[in-house]
Design a protein around this motif. Structure first.
Motif, PDB file in Angstrom:
ATOM      1  N   ASP A 137       0.801  -1.228   0.000  1.00  0.00           N
ATOM      2  CA  ASP A 137       0.000   0.000   0.000  1.00  0.00           C
ATOM      3  C   ASP A 137       0.831   1.275   0.000  1.00  0.00           C
ATOM      4  OD1 ASP A 137       1.007  -0.022   2.555  1.00  0.00           O
ATOM      5  OD2 ASP A 137      -0.940  -0.104   3.561  1.00  0.00           O
ATOM      6  N   GLY A 138       2.158   1.157   0.050  1.00  0.00           N
ATOM      7  CA  GLY A 138       3.019   2.340   0.030  1.00  0.00           C
ATOM      8  C   GLY A 138       3.216   2.986   1.383  1.00  0.00           C
ATOM      9  N   ALA A 139       2.493   2.548   2.396  1.00  0.00           N
ATOM     10  CA  ALA A 139       2.625   3.132   3.733  1.00  0.00           C
ATOM     11  C   ALA A 139       3.899   2.618   4.406  1.00  0.00           C
ATOM     12  CB  ALA A 139       1.402   2.770   4.587  1.00  0.00           C
ATOM     13  N   TYR A 140       4.217   3.216   5.552  1.00  0.00           N
ATOM     14  CA  TYR A 140       5.383   2.787   6.318  1.00  0.00           C
ATOM     15  C   TYR A 140       5.018   1.544   7.123  1.00  0.00           C
ATOM     16  CZ  TYR A 140       9.266   2.762   9.583  1.00  0.00           C
ATOM     17  OH  TYR A 140      10.363   2.395  10.312  1.00  0.00           O
ATOM     18  N   HIS A 141       5.830   0.512   6.991  1.00  0.00           N
ATOM     19  CA  HIS A 141       5.631  -0.728   7.732  1.00  0.00           C
ATOM     20  C   HIS A 141       6.947  -1.136   8.379  1.00  0.00           C
ATOM     21  CE1 HIS A 141       1.653  -1.616   6.007  1.00  0.00           C
ATOM     22  NE2 HIS A 141       2.143  -1.031   4.934  1.00  0.00           N
ATOM     23  N   ALA A 142       7.017  -1.050   9.695  1.00  0.00           N
ATOM     24  CA  ALA A 142       8.208  -1.512  10.410  1.00  0.00           C
ATOM     25  C   ALA A 142       8.243  -3.035  10.346  1.00  0.00           C
ATOM     26  CB  ALA A 142       8.166  -1.045  11.855  1.00  0.00           C
ATOM     27  N   MET A 143       9.443  -3.588  10.253  1.00  0.00           N
ATOM     28  CA  MET A 143       9.612  -5.035  10.172  1.00  0.00           C
ATOM     29  C   MET A 143      10.144  -5.562  11.499  1.00  0.00           C
ATOM     30  SD  MET A 143       8.564  -5.307   7.119  1.00  0.00           S
ATOM     31  CE  MET A 143       8.927  -6.910   6.494  1.00  0.00           C
ATOM     32  N   ALA A 144       9.697  -6.735  11.868  1.00  0.00           N
ATOM     33  CA  ALA A 144      10.171  -7.370  13.095  1.00  0.00           C
ATOM     34  C   ALA A 144      11.663  -7.643  12.981  1.00  0.00           C
ATOM     35  CB  ALA A 144       9.418  -8.677  13.334  1.00  0.00           C
ATOM     36  N   GLU A 145      12.343  -7.561  14.111  1.00  0.00           N
ATOM     37  CA  GLU A 145      13.776  -7.865  14.121  1.00  0.00           C
ATOM     38  C   GLU A 145      13.954  -9.376  14.086  1.00  0.00           C
ATOM     39  OE1 GLU A 145      16.417  -5.751  16.676  1.00  0.00           O
ATOM     40  OE2 GLU A 145      15.073  -4.024  16.770  1.00  0.00           O
ATOM     41  N   GLU A 146      14.492  -9.875  12.981  1.00  0.00           N
ATOM     42  CA  GLU A 146      14.656 -11.310  12.783  1.00  0.00           C
ATOM     43  C   GLU A 146      16.108 -11.757  12.861  1.00  0.00           C
ATOM     44  OE1 GLU A 146      12.430 -13.653  12.472  1.00  0.00           O
ATOM     45  OE2 GLU A 146      10.651 -12.399  12.321  1.00  0.00           O
ATOM     46  N   THR A 147      17.030 -10.804  12.987  1.00  0.00           N
ATOM     47  CA  THR A 147      18.443 -11.161  12.947  1.00  0.00           C
ATOM     48  C   THR A 147      19.252 -10.267  13.878  1.00  0.00           C
ATOM     49  OG1 THR A 147      20.360 -11.466  11.500  1.00  0.00           O
ATOM     50  CG2 THR A 147      18.898  -9.646  10.967  1.00  0.00           C
ATOM     51  N   ARG A 148      20.392 -10.803  14.284  1.00  0.00           N
ATOM     52  CA  ARG A 148      21.362  -9.998  15.042  1.00  0.00           C
ATOM     53  C   ARG A 148      22.574  -9.691  14.170  1.00  0.00           C
ATOM     54  NH1 ARG A 148      19.729 -13.721  19.305  1.00  0.00           N
ATOM     55  NH2 ARG A 148      21.427 -15.074  18.678  1.00  0.00           N
ATOM     56  N   ARG A 149      22.429  -9.861  12.884  1.00  0.00           N
ATOM     57  CA  ARG A 149      23.512  -9.620  11.937  1.00  0.00           C
ATOM     58  C   ARG A 149      23.766  -8.120  11.780  1.00  0.00           C
ATOM     59  NH1 ARG A 149      26.409 -14.109  11.475  1.00  0.00           N
ATOM     60  NH2 ARG A 149      25.114 -15.888  11.025  1.00  0.00           N
ATOM     61  N   PRO A 150      24.837  -7.749  11.074  1.00  0.00           N
ATOM     62  CA  PRO A 150      25.195  -6.330  10.958  1.00  0.00           C
ATOM     63  C   PRO A 150      24.170  -5.466  10.233  1.00  0.00           C
ATOM     64  CG  PRO A 150      27.041  -7.725  10.322  1.00  0.00           C
ATOM     65  CD  PRO A 150      25.864  -8.625  10.512  1.00  0.00           C
ATOM     66  N   PHE A 151      23.366  -6.061   9.354  1.00  0.00           N
ATOM     67  CA  PHE A 151      22.349  -5.307   8.612  1.00  0.00           C
ATOM     68  C   PHE A 151      21.033  -6.057   8.689  1.00  0.00           C
ATOM     69  CE2 PHE A 151      26.444  -4.487   6.664  1.00  0.00           C
ATOM     70  CZ  PHE A 151      26.474  -3.100   6.663  1.00  0.00           C
ATOM     71  N   ARG A 152      19.942  -5.298   8.675  1.00  0.00           N
ATOM     72  CA  ARG A 152      18.634  -5.930   8.699  1.00  0.00           C
ATOM     73  C   ARG A 152      17.630  -5.085   7.934  1.00  0.00           C
ATOM     74  NH1 ARG A 152      14.214  -5.051  11.732  1.00  0.00           N
ATOM     75  NH2 ARG A 152      14.085  -3.070  12.780  1.00  0.00           N
ATOM     76  N   LEU A 153      16.575  -5.759   7.463  1.00  0.00           N
ATOM     77  CA  LEU A 153      15.462  -5.072   6.836  1.00  0.00           C
ATOM     78  C   LEU A 153      14.648  -4.464   7.966  1.00  0.00           C
ATOM     79  CD1 LEU A 153      13.632  -4.364   4.425  1.00  0.00           C
ATOM     80  CD2 LEU A 153      12.543  -6.604   4.734  1.00  0.00           C
ATOM     81  N   ALA A 154      14.631  -3.130   8.041  1.00  0.00           N
ATOM     82  CA  ALA A 154      13.974  -2.436   9.148  1.00  0.00           C
ATOM     83  C   ALA A 154      12.538  -2.042   8.835  1.00  0.00           C
ATOM     84  CB  ALA A 154      14.774  -1.188   9.524  1.00  0.00           C
ATOM     85  N   ALA A 155      12.273  -1.724   7.568  1.00  0.00           N
ATOM     86  CA  ALA A 155      10.930  -1.254   7.213  1.00  0.00           C
ATOM     87  C   ALA A 155      10.749  -1.303   5.701  1.00  0.00           C
ATOM     88  CB  ALA A 155      10.729   0.182   7.706  1.00  0.00           C
ATOM     89  N   VAL A 156       9.496  -1.165   5.316  1.00  0.00           N
ATOM     90  CA  VAL A 156       9.138  -0.960   3.917  1.00  0.00           C
ATOM     91  C   VAL A 156       8.291   0.298   3.898  1.00  0.00           C
ATOM     92  CG1 VAL A 156       7.916  -1.871   1.908  1.00  0.00           C
ATOM     93  CG2 VAL A 156       9.195  -3.425   3.402  1.00  0.00           C
ATOM     94  N   SER A 157       8.655   1.251   3.051  1.00  0.00           N
ATOM     95  CA  SER A 157       7.931   2.518   2.978  1.00  0.00           C
ATOM     96  C   SER A 157       7.987   3.042   1.550  1.00  0.00           C
ATOM     97  CB  SER A 157       8.560   3.532   3.934  1.00  0.00           C
ATOM     98  OG  SER A 157       7.837   4.740   3.902  1.00  0.00           O
ATOM     99  N   GLY A 158       6.858   3.487   1.043  1.00  0.00           N
ATOM    100  CA  GLY A 158       6.831   3.991  -0.329  1.00  0.00           C
ATOM    101  C   GLY A 158       7.283   2.945  -1.331  1.00  0.00           C
ATOM    102  N   HIS A 159       6.965   1.698  -1.051  1.00  0.00           N
ATOM    103  CA  HIS A 159       7.326   0.564  -1.908  1.00  0.00           C
ATOM    104  C   HIS A 159       8.837   0.341  -1.982  1.00  0.00           C
ATOM    105  CE1 HIS A 159       3.152   0.447  -3.104  1.00  0.00           C
ATOM    106  NE2 HIS A 159       3.234   1.720  -3.418  1.00  0.00           N
ATOM    107  N   LYS A 160       9.584   0.846  -1.003  1.00  0.00           N
ATOM    108  CA  LYS A 160      11.036   0.671  -0.953  1.00  0.00           C
ATOM    109  C   LYS A 160      11.419  -0.008   0.345  1.00  0.00           C
ATOM    110  CE  LYS A 160      11.882   4.851  -3.606  1.00  0.00           C
ATOM    111  NZ  LYS A 160      12.417   6.198  -3.547  1.00  0.00           N
TER     112      LYS A 160
END
Length: 166
Positions: A137-160
């Protein structure tokens, strides 16, 4: 370049047997004998990390390259072939030449440490992650923390996708 000029072939390998089949097909389609020992010499070292990690989707070609550079004899000034493909009928064949001094920049210990520090993911959790749909829907969606690695997918916003470092 001719196929014989390449020191190794790095394939997209969602599973490693696919790389072996692809190389056999490439050789045969170009009139070469698909000898098992020659195939192993051309791609075997590229499959080491992928065999351990499993399907890394888009990263599998580059994981194969890292594996080759970390485990092969000196490849200085040698030509490497990269073969990448996706679903459908699109593929890319490109090459590169290994730069002198590359060994000084390898991250072999860090790569092996990252692989050995993986955490077991149970089947049900894997299925839940695999079957999850991305927000559309293009809105901001925070993502659950699934990893303790150096980088993580934090959110999806504006289809990015928005990634964060830890």
């Amino acid at each position: 370049r001719e196929l014989g000029e390449f020191a190794a072939f790095c394939y997209h390998q969602p599973f490693t047997k696919m790389a072996y089949k692809a190389h056999r097909h490439l050789l045969e389609s170009q009139g070469h004998t698909a000898d098992a020992d020659a195939i192993e010499a051309a791609i075997g070292t590229t499959t080491t990390y992928n065999r351990t990690v499993g399907n890394s989707y888009t990263a599998s070609l580059y994981l194969g390259l890292a594996s080759l550079l970390d485990h092969a004899d000196d490849l200085t000034d040698k030509a490497l072939a990269m073969i990448s493909y996706g679903s459908g009928s699109v593929a890319e064949f490109f090459s590169g030449t290994v730069t002198p001094g590359y060994r000084e920049h390898l991250r072999t210990e860090a790569n092996l440490a990252a692989i050995s520090s993986r955490e077991l993911l149970g089947y049900e959790h894997y299925r839940a992650l695999h079957e999850a749909t991305s927000p559309s829907d293009g809105a901001y969606h925070a993502m659950a923390e699934e990893t303790r690695r150096p980088f993580r997918l934090a959110a999806v916003s504006g289809h990015k996708r928005i990634y964060e470092s830890r």
